[in-house]
Design a protein around this motif. Structure first.
Motif, PDB file in Angstrom:
ATOM      1  N   GLY A  68      39.856  62.178  28.206  1.00  0.00           N
ATOM      2  CA  GLY A  68      39.562  63.030  29.334  1.00  0.00           C
ATOM      3  C   GLY A  68      39.204  64.430  28.858  1.00  0.00           C
ATOM      4  O   GLY A  68      39.293  64.728  27.663  1.00  0.00           O
ATOM      5  N   PRO A  69      38.814  65.304  29.789  1.00  0.00           N
ATOM      6  CA  PRO A  69      38.395  66.657  29.414  1.00  0.00           C
ATOM      7  C   PRO A  69      39.561  67.565  29.046  1.00  0.00           C
ATOM      8  O   PRO A  69      39.344  68.643  28.484  1.00  0.00           O
ATOM      9  CB  PRO A  69      37.692  67.167  30.668  1.00  0.00           C
ATOM     10  N   GLY A  70      40.786  67.135  29.338  1.00  0.00           N
ATOM     11  CA  GLY A  70      41.944  67.930  28.982  1.00  0.00           C
ATOM     12  C   GLY A  70      42.415  68.845  30.092  1.00  0.00           C
ATOM     13  O   GLY A  70      41.662  69.195  31.008  1.00  0.00           O
TER      14      GLY A  70
ATOM     15  N   LEU B  88      45.591  66.392  26.196  1.00  0.00           N
ATOM     16  CA  LEU B  88      44.518  65.416  26.293  1.00  0.00           C
ATOM     17  C   LEU B  88      45.087  64.042  26.610  1.00  0.00           C
ATOM     18  O   LEU B  88      46.054  63.600  25.996  1.00  0.00           O
ATOM     19  CB  LEU B  88      43.748  65.342  24.971  1.00  0.00           C
ATOM     20  N   CYS B  89      44.453  63.383  27.560  1.00  0.00           N
ATOM     21  CA  CYS B  89      44.783  62.004  27.878  1.00  0.00           C
ATOM     22  C   CYS B  89      43.660  61.128  27.318  1.00  0.00           C
ATOM     23  O   CYS B  89      42.486  61.520  27.336  1.00  0.00           O
ATOM     24  CB  CYS B  89      44.879  61.844  29.392  1.00  0.00           C
ATOM     25  N   ALA B  90      44.007  59.973  26.817  1.00  0.00           N
ATOM     26  CA  ALA B  90      43.008  59.045  26.287  1.00  0.00           C
ATOM     27  C   ALA B  90      43.400  57.621  26.627  1.00  0.00           C
ATOM     28  O   ALA B  90      44.577  57.327  26.883  1.00  0.00           O
ATOM     29  CB  ALA B  90      42.862  59.201  24.772  1.00  0.00           C
ATOM     30  N   THR B  91      42.407  56.742  26.637  1.00  0.00           N
ATOM     31  CA  THR B  91      42.669  55.323  26.883  1.00  0.00           C
ATOM     32  C   THR B  91      41.935  54.490  25.852  1.00  0.00           C
ATOM     33  O   THR B  91      40.951  54.935  25.248  1.00  0.00           O
ATOM     34  CB  THR B  91      42.191  54.893  28.285  1.00  0.00           C
ATOM     35  N   SER B  92      42.412  53.276  25.663  1.00  0.00           N
ATOM     36  CA  SER B  92      41.704  52.352  24.775  1.00  0.00           C
ATOM     37  C   SER B  92      42.128  50.923  25.083  1.00  0.00           C
ATOM     38  O   SER B  92      43.123  50.678  25.774  1.00  0.00           O
ATOM     39  CB  SER B  92      41.984  52.666  23.302  1.00  0.00           C
ATOM     40  N   ARG B  93      41.359  49.990  24.554  1.00  0.00           N
ATOM     41  CA  ARG B  93      41.791  48.600  24.530  1.00  0.00           C
ATOM     42  C   ARG B  93      42.862  48.475  23.457  1.00  0.00           C
ATOM     43  O   ARG B  93      42.950  49.294  22.550  1.00  0.00           O
ATOM     44  CB  ARG B  93      40.594  47.693  24.246  1.00  0.00           C
ATOM     45  N   PRO B  94      43.677  47.430  23.526  1.00  0.00           N
ATOM     46  CA  PRO B  94      44.827  47.344  22.610  1.00  0.00           C
ATOM     47  C   PRO B  94      44.494  46.709  21.272  1.00  0.00           C
ATOM     48  O   PRO B  94      45.171  45.803  20.811  1.00  0.00           O
ATOM     49  CB  PRO B  94      45.802  46.477  23.403  1.00  0.00           C
ATOM     50  N   HIS B  95      43.426  47.171  20.645  1.00  0.00           N
ATOM     51  CA  HIS B  95      43.049  46.604  19.353  1.00  0.00           C
ATOM     52  C   HIS B  95      42.759  47.715  18.371  1.00  0.00           C
ATOM     53  O   HIS B  95      42.105  48.691  18.717  1.00  0.00           O
ATOM     54  CB  HIS B  95      41.777  45.747  19.491  1.00  0.00           C
ATOM     55  N   SER B  96      43.233  47.553  17.155  1.00  0.00           N
ATOM     56  CA  SER B  96      42.857  48.514  16.121  1.00  0.00           C
ATOM     57  C   SER B  96      41.358  48.552  16.013  1.00  0.00           C
ATOM     58  O   SER B  96      40.698  47.520  16.074  1.00  0.00           O
ATOM     59  CB  SER B  96      43.454  48.099  14.779  1.00  0.00           C
ATOM     60  N   GLY B  97      40.829  49.732  15.855  1.00  0.00           N
ATOM     61  CA  GLY B  97      39.384  49.870  15.772  1.00  0.00           C
ATOM     62  C   GLY B  97      38.734  50.138  17.103  1.00  0.00           C
ATOM     63  O   GLY B  97      37.554  50.468  17.164  1.00  0.00           O
ATOM     64  N   SER B  98      39.500  49.995  18.209  1.00  0.00           N
ATOM     65  CA  SER B  98      38.932  50.292  19.523  1.00  0.00           C
ATOM     66  C   SER B  98      38.758  51.790  19.694  1.00  0.00           C
ATOM     67  O   SER B  98      39.609  52.581  19.300  1.00  0.00           O
ATOM     68  CB  SER B  98      39.846  49.775  20.630  1.00  0.00           C
TER      69      SER B  98
ATOM     70  N   TYR C 268      33.294  69.343  21.952  1.00  0.00           N
ATOM     71  CA  TYR C 268      32.589  70.546  22.382  1.00  0.00           C
ATOM     72  C   TYR C 268      33.580  71.459  23.100  1.00  0.00           C
ATOM     73  O   TYR C 268      34.613  71.003  23.600  1.00  0.00           O
ATOM     74  CB  TYR C 268      31.404  70.178  23.270  1.00  0.00           C
ATOM     75  N   PRO C 269      33.297  72.757  23.171  1.00  0.00           N
ATOM     76  CA  PRO C 269      34.263  73.710  23.749  1.00  0.00           C
ATOM     77  C   PRO C 269      34.757  73.280  25.123  1.00  0.00           C
ATOM     78  O   PRO C 269      33.970  72.901  25.984  1.00  0.00           O
ATOM     79  CB  PRO C 269      33.457  75.007  23.806  1.00  0.00           C
ATOM     80  N   ASN C 270      36.080  73.331  25.280  1.00  0.00           N
ATOM     81  CA  ASN C 270      36.736  73.025  26.552  1.00  0.00           C
ATOM     82  C   ASN C 270      36.461  71.622  27.064  1.00  0.00           C
ATOM     83  O   ASN C 270      36.434  71.384  28.278  1.00  0.00           O
ATOM     84  CB  ASN C 270      36.337  74.058  27.620  1.00  0.00           C
ATOM     85  N   GLN C 271      36.231  70.709  26.139  1.00  0.00           N
ATOM     86  CA  GLN C 271      36.038  69.312  26.514  1.00  0.00           C
ATOM     87  C   GLN C 271      36.953  68.423  25.697  1.00  0.00           C
ATOM     88  O   GLN C 271      37.537  68.844  24.700  1.00  0.00           O
ATOM     89  CB  GLN C 271      34.580  68.894  26.305  1.00  0.00           C
ATOM     90  N   GLY C 272      37.075  67.166  26.129  1.00  0.00           N
ATOM     91  CA  GLY C 272      37.808  66.188  25.342  1.00  0.00           C
ATOM     92  C   GLY C 272      36.987  65.724  24.157  1.00  0.00           C
ATOM     93  O   GLY C 272      35.852  66.148  23.948  1.00  0.00           O
ATOM     94  N   LEU C 273      37.584  64.844  23.369  1.00  0.00           N
ATOM     95  CA  LEU C 273      36.902  64.334  22.187  1.00  0.00           C
ATOM     96  C   LEU C 273      35.992  63.165  22.558  1.00  0.00           C
ATOM     97  O   LEU C 273      36.292  62.385  23.466  1.00  0.00           O
ATOM     98  CB  LEU C 273      37.933  63.848  21.158  1.00  0.00           C
ATOM     99  N   GLN C 274      34.900  63.055  21.837  1.00  0.00           N
ATOM    100  CA  GLN C 274      33.973  61.932  22.029  1.00  0.00           C
ATOM    101  C   GLN C 274      33.765  61.246  20.686  1.00  0.00           C
ATOM    102  O   GLN C 274      33.604  61.919  19.666  1.00  0.00           O
ATOM    103  CB  GLN C 274      32.613  62.426  22.522  1.00  0.00           C
TER     104      GLN C 274
END
Lengths: 113, 117
Positions: free
Chosen positions: A105-107, A90-100, B39-45
């Motif tokens: 992505g869908p993986g 899994l790839c994820a992004t965020s702003r650089p602040h705690s609590g963001s 949800y199945p086969n998805q990323g986290l929300q």
């Protein structure tokens, strides 16, 4: 819509054959993360970037490398995949602040034969 | 360092029944708390989060969670579930401002909620 995109969604590789997973974002976030998630387990952080600044988790194997050529793209390279590396990445992004909020992505589901 | 414990790995319920998914955390510093849904086969929300203020936070689809500092808990509840709520739910924490690990999340093991008709 702004989003996090991962390609491919499914990747099959052979034992020991290098593989690269890609992630792109249209959110213009400073921070990008790579997680490994095995079946029925919590996502495990491998590393993250704050802009170009790379931060490796202490227990991430040397087999895993990452590149971030620009704000939008980030790559995960697995140099010599083993059977134990089969997982959802899994790839994820965020702003650089705690609590963001982190936006995921869908993986990419990696299978190692 | 923080840790998160989700006490139930699987929770089966019938449609329209109430549900509670339990989450406890430990940390030596102040934290922010999150619930994510997968949800199945998805990323986290992101479902909801607690940063400060009112200890009861709500999501747009009827879930709520209450931060209890004395019990170090952040349980997720919904008074009446739907089939579409079937998913895996992850509780997570991150350090609040001033920490050295901005934005990094520590996840619990996840709870699979299955809603039966």
């Amino acid at each position: 819509d702004a989003m996090v995109i991962q390609n491919p969604r499914y990747q099959v590789t052979q034992f020991g054959k290098p593989v690269t997973l890609s992630c792109s974002q249209t959110l213009n976030h400073n921070v990008m993360y790579w997680y490994q998630q095995k079946s029925s387990q919590a996502p495990k952080l491998l590393f993250h970037y704050y802009d170009k600044d790379f931060n490796n988790e202490a227990d991430t194997p040397d087999n895993f490398q990452s590149r971030r050529p620009n704000t939008s793209f980030c790559f995960l390279d697995i140099r010599s995949p083993g059977l134990g590396d089969a997982a959802m990445y899994l790839c994820a992004t965020s702003r650089p602040h705690s609590g963001s909020e982190q936006f995921f992505g869908p993986g990419t589901r990696l299978t190692v034969l | 360092a923080q840790s998160v414990t989700q006490l139930d790995s699987q929770v089966p319920v019938f449609e329209e029944a109430p549900v509670e998914l339990r989450c406890n955390y430990s940390s030596s510093v102040s934290v922010y708390l999150f619930w994510y849904v997968q949800y199945p086969n998805q990323g986290l929300q992101l479902l909801l989060k607690y940063l400060s203020g009112s200890t009861l936070v709500e999501s747009i689809n009827g879930f709520e969670a209450e931060f209890n500092k004395s019990q170090t808990s952040f349980h997720l509840r919904k008074p009446s579930v739907h089939i579409s709520d079937t998913a895996e739910y992850f509780c997570a924490v991150s350090e609040s401002p001033g920490g050295t690990s901005y934005g990094k999340l520590t996840f619990g093991q996840g709870t699979i909620l299955t809603v039966h008709p």
